[in-house]
Enzyme design. Sequence first.
Site, PDB file in Angstrom:
ATOM      1  N   CYS A  59      -9.087   2.501   4.484  1.00  0.00           N
ATOM      2  CA  CYS A  59      -8.343   3.751   4.299  1.00  0.00           C
ATOM      3  C   CYS A  59      -8.803   4.826   5.300  1.00  0.00           C
ATOM      4  O   CYS A  59      -9.983   5.182   5.348  1.00  0.00           O
ATOM      5  CB  CYS A  59      -8.535   4.262   2.878  1.00  0.00           C
ATOM      6  SG  CYS A  59      -7.603   5.773   2.527  1.00  0.00           S
ATOM      7  N   CYS A  75      -2.168   5.427  -1.990  1.00  0.00           N
ATOM      8  CA  CYS A  75      -2.347   6.114  -0.714  1.00  0.00           C
ATOM      9  C   CYS A  75      -1.010   6.126   0.036  1.00  0.00           C
ATOM     10  O   CYS A  75      -0.209   5.205  -0.092  1.00  0.00           O
ATOM     11  CB  CYS A  75      -3.404   5.403   0.130  1.00  0.00           C
ATOM     12  SG  CYS A  75      -3.766   6.273   1.688  1.00  0.00           S
ATOM     13  N   ARG A  82       0.982   0.799   4.989  1.00  0.00           N
ATOM     14  CA  ARG A  82       0.729  -0.636   4.775  1.00  0.00           C
ATOM     15  C   ARG A  82       0.532  -1.003   3.299  1.00  0.00           C
ATOM     16  O   ARG A  82       0.240  -2.149   2.976  1.00  0.00           O
ATOM     17  CB  ARG A  82      -0.509  -1.062   5.575  1.00  0.00           C
ATOM     18  CG  ARG A  82      -0.333  -0.880   7.073  1.00  0.00           C
ATOM     19  CD  ARG A  82      -1.653  -0.913   7.799  1.00  0.00           C
ATOM     20  NE  ARG A  82      -2.511   0.211   7.434  1.00  0.00           N
ATOM     21  CZ  ARG A  82      -3.733   0.423   7.934  1.00  0.00           C
ATOM     22  NH1 ARG A  82      -4.252  -0.428   8.803  1.00  0.00           N
ATOM     23  NH2 ARG A  82      -4.434   1.472   7.552  1.00  0.00           N
ATOM     24  N   HIS A  93      -7.229   1.538  -1.052  1.00  0.00           N
ATOM     25  CA  HIS A  93      -7.194   0.338  -0.210  1.00  0.00           C
ATOM     26  C   HIS A  93      -8.350   0.374   0.788  1.00  0.00           C
ATOM     27  O   HIS A  93      -8.725   1.443   1.285  1.00  0.00           O
ATOM     28  CB  HIS A  93      -5.854   0.217   0.534  1.00  0.00           C
ATOM     29  CG  HIS A  93      -5.607   1.324   1.518  1.00  0.00           C
ATOM     30  ND1 HIS A  93      -5.780   1.154   2.873  1.00  0.00           N
ATOM     31  CD2 HIS A  93      -5.238   2.619   1.355  1.00  0.00           C
ATOM     32  CE1 HIS A  93      -5.496   2.290   3.491  1.00  0.00           C
ATOM     33  NE2 HIS A  93      -5.173   3.206   2.594  1.00  0.00           N
ATOM     34  N   ASP A  98      -0.594   5.579   3.012  1.00  0.00           N
ATOM     35  CA  ASP A  98      -0.661   4.570   4.077  1.00  0.00           C
ATOM     36  C   ASP A  98       0.555   3.636   4.037  1.00  0.00           C
ATOM     37  O   ASP A  98       0.866   3.055   3.003  1.00  0.00           O
ATOM     38  CB  ASP A  98      -1.963   3.754   3.901  1.00  0.00           C
ATOM     39  CG  ASP A  98      -2.271   2.913   5.127  1.00  0.00           C
ATOM     40  OD1 ASP A  98      -1.421   2.076   5.510  1.00  0.00           O
ATOM     41  OD2 ASP A  98      -3.359   3.080   5.700  1.00  0.00           O
TER      42      ASP A  98
HETATM   43 CO    CO Z   1      -5.377   5.202   2.829  1.00  0.00          CO
END
Ligand code: CO
Length: 211
Positions: free
Chosen positions: A101, A42, A46, A98, A44
């Site tokens: 998400c 992803c 993090r 994750h 993302d």
């Molecule tokens: Co995500």
Amino acid sequence: MHSIDKLLLENKAWASEKKADDPEYFERLSHLQTPEFLWIGCSDSRVPANEITGTQPGEIFVHRNIANMVIHTDVNLLSVLEYAVAHLKVKHVIICGHYGCGGIKAAMTNHDYKQVLNMWLRNIKDVYRHHRAELDAIGDMELRADRLTELNVQEQVMHLAKTSIIQRAWQQEQRPKLHGWVYGLKDGLIKPVFEMDANTKMDPLYIYDDL
Ligand code: CO
């Protein structure tokens, strides 16, 4: 100092630190890229692939998009997949979702995110629909999103297996192994949830018999 300038400053510090530790570091890396792993994760911020797996530059070939999707018309992803599998000859392809998400959570709402995001999120809604009975039975919305995250990873691994890119490599070289993982933002741990390899049975409708 502006935050963007800090990035460039930190980069200089990082490069000289690397060079101090190992004077040949960049020279060696510039001539060699033989990663064993393709990571589809992803976007993302993090979930940085190298950091959470303790790997170094050169070890993982990376593609990221919202909610780690494998969409069969996505030329970007398919180019990365073909290059990694047919040319770099990676041994493993990892789809890593994750918990927590935003893409997964957004797909569970009825909100209009406008055309482009709606189009992307609809692929996740399709995963939900395939598993509606199981998901609807989970009352807690947080847990339901967690389970959808796992099922989404599983579906995306199956999407990889449906490509002629993967099937050809399986037929000719018995690789790569496909892994579906979910990373926990709260504990930093990766949970393996699904895998497929050259010997896994799949729906015959998707199998090419003239590769
Ligand atoms: Co995500």
